[in-house]
Design an enzyme around this catalytic site. Structure first.
Site, PDB file in Angstrom:
ATOM      1  N   ARG A  63       0.827  -1.207   0.000  1.00  0.00           N
ATOM      2  CA  ARG A  63       0.000   0.000   0.000  1.00  0.00           C
ATOM      3  C   ARG A  63       0.864   1.260   0.000  1.00  0.00           C
ATOM      4  O   ARG A  63       0.590   2.233  -0.705  1.00  0.00           O
ATOM      5  CB  ARG A  63      -0.906  -0.022   1.238  1.00  0.00           C
ATOM      6  CG  ARG A  63      -1.821   1.194   1.398  1.00  0.00           C
ATOM      7  CD  ARG A  63      -2.660   1.014   2.662  1.00  0.00           C
ATOM      8  NE  ARG A  63      -3.422   2.194   3.001  1.00  0.00           N
ATOM      9  CZ  ARG A  63      -4.639   2.479   2.539  1.00  0.00           C
ATOM     10  NH1 ARG A  63      -5.206   1.650   1.684  1.00  0.00           N
ATOM     11  NH2 ARG A  63      -5.275   3.572   2.921  1.00  0.00           N
ATOM     12  N   HIS A  67       0.796   4.313  -2.672  1.00  0.00           N
ATOM     13  CA  HIS A  67       0.571   5.702  -2.277  1.00  0.00           C
ATOM     14  C   HIS A  67       1.761   6.589  -2.630  1.00  0.00           C
ATOM     15  O   HIS A  67       1.586   7.785  -2.897  1.00  0.00           O
ATOM     16  CB  HIS A  67       0.278   5.769  -0.774  1.00  0.00           C
ATOM     17  CG  HIS A  67      -1.120   5.361  -0.426  1.00  0.00           C
ATOM     18  ND1 HIS A  67      -1.876   6.012   0.519  1.00  0.00           N
ATOM     19  CD2 HIS A  67      -1.915   4.370  -0.903  1.00  0.00           C
ATOM     20  CE1 HIS A  67      -3.067   5.442   0.607  1.00  0.00           C
ATOM     21  NE2 HIS A  67      -3.103   4.425  -0.250  1.00  0.00           N
ATOM     22  N   ASP A  68       2.940   6.023  -2.638  1.00  0.00           N
ATOM     23  CA  ASP A  68       4.112   6.791  -3.054  1.00  0.00           C
ATOM     24  C   ASP A  68       4.028   7.112  -4.546  1.00  0.00           C
ATOM     25  O   ASP A  68       4.192   8.264  -4.959  1.00  0.00           O
ATOM     26  CB  ASP A  68       5.388   6.003  -2.758  1.00  0.00           C
ATOM     27  CG  ASP A  68       6.657   6.783  -3.094  1.00  0.00           C
ATOM     28  OD1 ASP A  68       6.688   8.004  -2.827  1.00  0.00           O
ATOM     29  OD2 ASP A  68       7.607   6.186  -3.613  1.00  0.00           O
ATOM     30  N   ASN A  95      -3.386   8.772   4.867  1.00  0.00           N
ATOM     31  CA  ASN A  95      -2.210   7.936   5.132  1.00  0.00           C
ATOM     32  C   ASN A  95      -1.973   7.650   6.604  1.00  0.00           C
ATOM     33  O   ASN A  95      -1.322   6.656   6.951  1.00  0.00           O
ATOM     34  CB  ASN A  95      -0.967   8.616   4.553  1.00  0.00           C
ATOM     35  CG  ASN A  95      -0.936   8.578   3.040  1.00  0.00           C
ATOM     36  OD1 ASN A  95      -1.537   7.697   2.422  1.00  0.00           O
ATOM     37  ND2 ASN A  95      -0.260   9.537   2.429  1.00  0.00           N
ATOM     38  N   HIS A 194      -6.149  -5.626  -2.538  1.00  0.00           N
ATOM     39  CA  HIS A 194      -7.042  -5.608  -1.378  1.00  0.00           C
ATOM     40  C   HIS A 194      -7.358  -7.014  -0.868  1.00  0.00           C
ATOM     41  O   HIS A 194      -8.149  -7.166   0.060  1.00  0.00           O
ATOM     42  CB  HIS A 194      -8.343  -4.871  -1.716  1.00  0.00           C
ATOM     43  CG  HIS A 194      -8.174  -3.386  -1.793  1.00  0.00           C
ATOM     44  ND1 HIS A 194      -9.172  -2.539  -2.200  1.00  0.00           N
ATOM     45  CD2 HIS A 194      -7.107  -2.590  -1.512  1.00  0.00           C
ATOM     46  CE1 HIS A 194      -8.734  -1.280  -2.180  1.00  0.00           C
ATOM     47  NE2 HIS A 194      -7.480  -1.298  -1.757  1.00  0.00           N
TER      48      HIS A 194
END
Length: 329
Positions: A63, A67-68, A95, A194
């Site tokens: 994750r 997100h990065d 985050n 997920h």
């Protein structure tokens, strides 16, 4: 003729320089083979050590890489700490506290600096740690092109607009991924991440208690599953630590159970369930759910991770190699 020859030579020289710059800027498998040959094994050993204590960190690292890459590209900006004059990405409400595993990256970086100082970027550490997390939870092994450099900017203000949200419909999801160069089928494939990990209740509780003006509970949610979630996430609770598994069947195994859950109306996020109800993606969900053993999907997932890991990377002389991943040099 002499002038023409000079022009040809000049153009050829420009072409060589141009192509050299492109080649220099490309990520490469085995990038650290000569400069830090033990880099990948050091990172893998730190991930293995962390997962032996807390297997849930695998989902956290995958994750974190996502997100990065979706905010400013895969430049390690998500790892930077906030300072007195700047609130960084990691402290966005999206985050924090959902991202975890920062200490794994820190530990790997400490060992890498001792082994080959100033060589391995934090962005590459994160990409490789995400790969190792995939493999150690049942995914297929894949090669990670490296050579990323670290960014010097991390802004909380950029997070919300850059990341797809848990209430997105398929159109919005497709647009979000397309903006990063990823096709719709790659979006569906990467959503399968997920199948591991957990979510804080606040990210989906509106589906249980406050869906819209007509329905308190999202009518597309399986009633038995909704009852289970309501027990885990009681209405009105102020406990921000409450979580639920994204895939209760096999929360620590990277498999295709996520897609099977969607076909049973057991997607945790509205954005998950939308993949099974929208005609443009429902076929892909069924195809992935029916994949025997999930090998075909796991290979697609690996390929999509490699592609995602190349979003807007810094290479060559851009950016820096941070000596500590939490602080710019």
């Amino acid at each position: 003729m002499e002038l023409m020859g000079v022009v040809v030579v000049v153009l050829a020289s420009v072409l060589v320089l141009c192509c050299s710059s492109v080649l220099e800027a490309q990520l490469q498998v085995g990038f650290y083979k000569s400069t830090c040959p033990q880099a990948e094994s050091i990172i893998a050993s730190e991930v293995r050590r962390a997962l032996a204590t807390n297997i849930g960190l695998a989902a956290g690292l995958v994750r974190m890489h996502f997100h990065d890459c979706f905010v400013r590209g895969c430049d390690g900006s998500v790892l930077i700490d906030s300072s007195s004059n700047n609130t960084a990405e990691k402290d966005s409400f999206i985050n924090n506290p959902s991202l975890r595993g920062f200490e794994v990256i820190d530990n790997a970086k400490t060992r890498l600096e001792a082994a080959c100082q100033g060589v391995v970027s934090c962005a590459d550490i994160l990409a490789l740690a995400a790969r190792d997390s995939v493999v150690m939870t049942g995914g297929v092994m894949y090669q990670v092109p490296a050579g990323r450099r670290d960014g010097r900017v991390s802004l909380v203000s950029e997070v919300l607009a850059s990341l797809p949200g848990p209430t997105f419909d398929v159109d919005h999801l497709t647009q979000s991924f397309a903006g990063k160069g990823l096709a719709q089928d790659e979006m569906v494939t990467l959503s399968g991440a997920h199948t591991i990990g957990r979510s804080h209740c606040a990210a989906f509780s509106s589906r249980l208690f406050d869906f819209n003006s007509t329905d308190g509970q999202d009518p597309s949610l399986d009633s038995a599953y909704a009852s289970q979630l309501k027990q885990q996430c009681p209405q009105g609770s102020n406990d921000t630590s409450l979580v639920a598994f994204m895939d209760p069947r096999s929360p620590y195994t990277l498999d295709t159970a996520y897609y099977a859950n969607l076909l049973q109306n057991r997607g945790l996020f509205a954005s998950d369930q939308a993949l099974a109800t929208d005609s443009t993606t429902a076929g892909l969900v069924k195809q992935n759910a029916a994949a025997g053993g999930g090998i075909a999907w796991k290979r697609k997932f690996a390929a999509a991770m490699v592609k995602m890991g190349q979003i807007d990377v810094l290479t060559g002389s851009d950016g820096e190699i941070r000596s500590r991943c939490r602080v710019i040099n």
